[in-house]
Design a protein around this motif. Structure first.
Motif, PDB file in Angstrom:
ATOM      1  N   THR A  17       0.827  -1.207   0.000  1.00 43.55           N
ATOM      2  CA  THR A  17       0.000   0.000   0.000  1.00 43.55           C
ATOM      3  C   THR A  17       0.856   1.249   0.000  1.00 43.55           C
ATOM      4  O   THR A  17       1.877   1.308   0.676  1.00 43.55           O
ATOM      5  N   THR A  18       0.426   2.243  -0.739  1.00 42.38           N
ATOM      6  CA  THR A  18       0.982   3.591  -0.624  1.00 42.38           C
ATOM      7  C   THR A  18      -0.130   4.469  -0.085  1.00 42.38           C
ATOM      8  O   THR A  18      -1.197   4.557  -0.689  1.00 42.38           O
ATOM      9  N   TYR A  19       0.102   5.074   1.065  1.00 41.51           N
ATOM     10  CA  TYR A  19      -0.870   5.965   1.679  1.00 41.51           C
ATOM     11  C   TYR A  19      -0.497   7.394   1.305  1.00 41.51           C
ATOM     12  O   TYR A  19       0.615   7.843   1.579  1.00 41.51           O
ATOM     13  N   VAL A  20      -1.398   8.091   0.637  1.00 39.50           N
ATOM     14  CA  VAL A  20      -1.163   9.477   0.227  1.00 39.50           C
ATOM     15  C   VAL A  20      -1.792  10.380   1.280  1.00 39.50           C
ATOM     16  O   VAL A  20      -3.012  10.454   1.405  1.00 39.50           O
ATOM     17  N   LYS A  21      -0.962  11.056   2.070  1.00 37.76           N
ATOM     18  CA  LYS A  21      -1.439  11.962   3.112  1.00 37.76           C
ATOM     19  C   LYS A  21      -1.540  13.363   2.537  1.00 37.76           C
ATOM     20  O   LYS A  21      -0.556  13.925   2.072  1.00 37.76           O
ATOM     21  N   CYS A  22      -2.756  13.904   2.564  1.00 36.87           N
ATOM     22  CA  CYS A  22      -2.999  15.270   2.108  1.00 36.87           C
ATOM     23  C   CYS A  22      -2.758  16.202   3.298  1.00 36.87           C
ATOM     24  O   CYS A  22      -3.501  16.158   4.289  1.00 36.87           O
ATOM     25  N   LEU A  23      -1.713  17.002   3.235  1.00 38.76           N
ATOM     26  CA  LEU A  23      -1.255  17.764   4.388  1.00 38.76           C
ATOM     27  C   LEU A  23      -2.217  18.842   4.863  1.00 38.76           C
ATOM     28  O   LEU A  23      -2.189  19.209   6.035  1.00 38.76           O
ATOM     29  N   LEU A  24      -3.086  19.355   4.003  1.00 38.82           N
ATOM     30  CA  LEU A  24      -4.022  20.379   4.448  1.00 38.82           C
ATOM     31  C   LEU A  24      -5.144  19.790   5.300  1.00 38.82           C
ATOM     32  O   LEU A  24      -5.927  20.530   5.900  1.00 38.82           O
ATOM     33  N   ASP A  25      -5.232  18.461   5.376  1.00 39.51           N
ATOM     34  CA  ASP A  25      -6.192  17.790   6.261  1.00 39.51           C
ATOM     35  C   ASP A  25      -5.618  17.597   7.652  1.00 39.51           C
ATOM     36  O   ASP A  25      -6.263  17.036   8.520  1.00 39.51           O
ATOM     37  N   GLY A  26      -4.407  18.022   7.886  1.00 39.02           N
ATOM     38  CA  GLY A  26      -3.710  17.836   9.156  1.00 39.02           C
ATOM     39  C   GLY A  26      -2.363  17.201   8.890  1.00 39.02           C
ATOM     40  O   GLY A  26      -2.197  16.498   7.896  1.00 39.02           O
ATOM     41  N   PRO A  27      -1.395  17.432   9.744  1.00 37.30           N
ATOM     42  CA  PRO A  27      -0.033  16.991   9.461  1.00 37.30           C
ATOM     43  C   PRO A  27       0.225  15.501   9.645  1.00 37.30           C
ATOM     44  O   PRO A  27       1.121  14.960   9.038  1.00 37.30           O
ATOM     45  N   THR A  45       3.432   8.743   1.605  1.00 44.55           N
ATOM     46  CA  THR A  45       3.855   9.861   0.779  1.00 44.55           C
ATOM     47  C   THR A  45       2.898  11.012   1.071  1.00 44.55           C
ATOM     48  O   THR A  45       1.779  10.790   1.524  1.00 44.55           O
ATOM     49  N   THR A  46       3.346  12.231   0.857  1.00 44.84           N
ATOM     50  CA  THR A  46       2.524  13.392   1.188  1.00 44.84           C
ATOM     51  C   THR A  46       2.357  14.307  -0.017  1.00 44.84           C
ATOM     52  O   THR A  46       3.170  14.287  -0.944  1.00 44.84           O
ATOM     53  N   THR A  47       1.316  15.096   0.039  1.00 49.46           N
ATOM     54  CA  THR A  47       1.073  16.109  -0.977  1.00 49.46           C
ATOM     55  C   THR A  47       0.461  17.332  -0.289  1.00 49.46           C
ATOM     56  O   THR A  47      -0.296  17.198   0.662  1.00 49.46           O
ATOM     57  N   ALA A  48       0.812  18.501  -0.740  1.00 46.55           N
ATOM     58  CA  ALA A  48       0.375  19.757  -0.117  1.00 46.55           C
ATOM     59  C   ALA A  48      -0.972  20.198  -0.688  1.00 46.55           C
ATOM     60  O   ALA A  48      -1.065  21.166  -1.442  1.00 46.55           O
ATOM     61  N   THR A  49      -2.005  19.453  -0.338  1.00 54.71           N
ATOM     62  CA  THR A  49      -3.349  19.760  -0.803  1.00 54.71           C
ATOM     63  C   THR A  49      -4.343  19.291   0.243  1.00 54.71           C
ATOM     64  O   THR A  49      -3.952  18.712   1.256  1.00 54.71           O
ATOM     65  N   GLY A  50      -5.606  19.520  -0.018  1.00 55.02           N
ATOM     66  CA  GLY A  50      -6.657  19.067   0.876  1.00 55.02           C
ATOM     67  C   GLY A  50      -7.116  17.664   0.522  1.00 55.02           C
ATOM     68  O   GLY A  50      -6.444  16.933  -0.211  1.00 55.02           O
ATOM     69  N   HIS A  51      -8.290  17.305   0.990  1.00 57.99           N
ATOM     70  CA  HIS A  51      -8.800  15.939   0.892  1.00 57.99           C
ATOM     71  C   HIS A  51      -9.133  15.492  -0.535  1.00 57.99           C
ATOM     72  O   HIS A  51      -9.267  14.305  -0.784  1.00 57.99           O
ATOM     73  N   TRP A  52      -9.242  16.386  -1.474  1.00 62.57           N
ATOM     74  CA  TRP A  52      -9.627  16.041  -2.840  1.00 62.57           C
ATOM     75  C   TRP A  52      -8.523  16.394  -3.845  1.00 62.57           C
ATOM     76  O   TRP A  52      -8.710  17.225  -4.731  1.00 62.57           O
ATOM     77  N   PRO A  53      -7.356  15.745  -3.782  1.00 58.22           N
ATOM     78  CA  PRO A  53      -6.260  16.095  -4.689  1.00 58.22           C
ATOM     79  C   PRO A  53      -6.590  15.855  -6.153  1.00 58.22           C
ATOM     80  O   PRO A  53      -6.007  16.481  -7.024  1.00 58.22           O
ATOM     81  N   MET A  54      -7.564  14.978  -6.425  1.00 54.79           N
ATOM     82  CA  MET A  54      -7.934  14.729  -7.822  1.00 54.79           C
ATOM     83  C   MET A  54      -8.575  15.953  -8.462  1.00 54.79           C
ATOM     84  O   MET A  54      -8.615  16.071  -9.685  1.00 54.79           O
ATOM     85  N   PHE A  55      -9.053  16.897  -7.633  1.00 58.00           N
ATOM     86  CA  PHE A  55      -9.604  18.161  -8.135  1.00 58.00           C
ATOM     87  C   PHE A  55      -8.616  19.309  -7.982  1.00 58.00           C
ATOM     88  O   PHE A  55      -8.482  20.131  -8.873  1.00 58.00           O
ATOM     89  N   LEU A  61      -1.104  14.529  -8.419  1.00 53.73           N
ATOM     90  CA  LEU A  61      -1.602  13.224  -7.974  1.00 53.73           C
ATOM     91  C   LEU A  61      -1.311  12.149  -9.020  1.00 53.73           C
ATOM     92  O   LEU A  61      -0.854  11.055  -8.674  1.00 53.73           O
ATOM     93  N   ALA A  62      -1.526  12.441 -10.277  1.00 59.22           N
ATOM     94  CA  ALA A  62      -1.238  11.476 -11.344  1.00 59.22           C
ATOM     95  C   ALA A  62       0.245  11.127 -11.373  1.00 59.22           C
ATOM     96  O   ALA A  62       0.609   9.951 -11.514  1.00 59.22           O
TER      97      ALA A  62
END
Length: 70
Positions: A17-27, A45-55, A61-62
């Motif tokens: 599994t790769t868990y993508v943590k969206c940092l704007l949802d909390g650290p 892995t992390t990304t600097a976005t909220g809960h809907w990175p696909m938008f 995200l891709a």
């Protein structure tokens, strides 16, 4: 339609599994996910976005998902 529960053939922590943590949802991931991330099969892995990175960041995200798939 998602109406049937998933049936796992082994414990969740044993699945690759790769868990993508969206940092704007909390650290930090919650306690349940933190425990799963101790498995050698799970990767965080992390990304600097909220809960809907696909938008909000579809290209990022891709790229992230393609990198994890290879």
């Amino acid at each position: 339609m998602l109406t049937e529960p998933a049936v796992l053939t082994r414990p969740l922590g044993e699945l690759p599994t790769t868990y993508v943590k969206c940092l704007l949802d909390g650290p930090e991931p919650n306690d349940t996910l933190s425990a799963l991330l101790t498995s050698e099969r799970w990767r965080l892995t992390t990304t600097a976005t909220g809960h809907w990175p696909m938008f909000s960041q579809p290209d990022e995200l891709a790229r992230l998902l393609a990198a994890e798939a290879s």
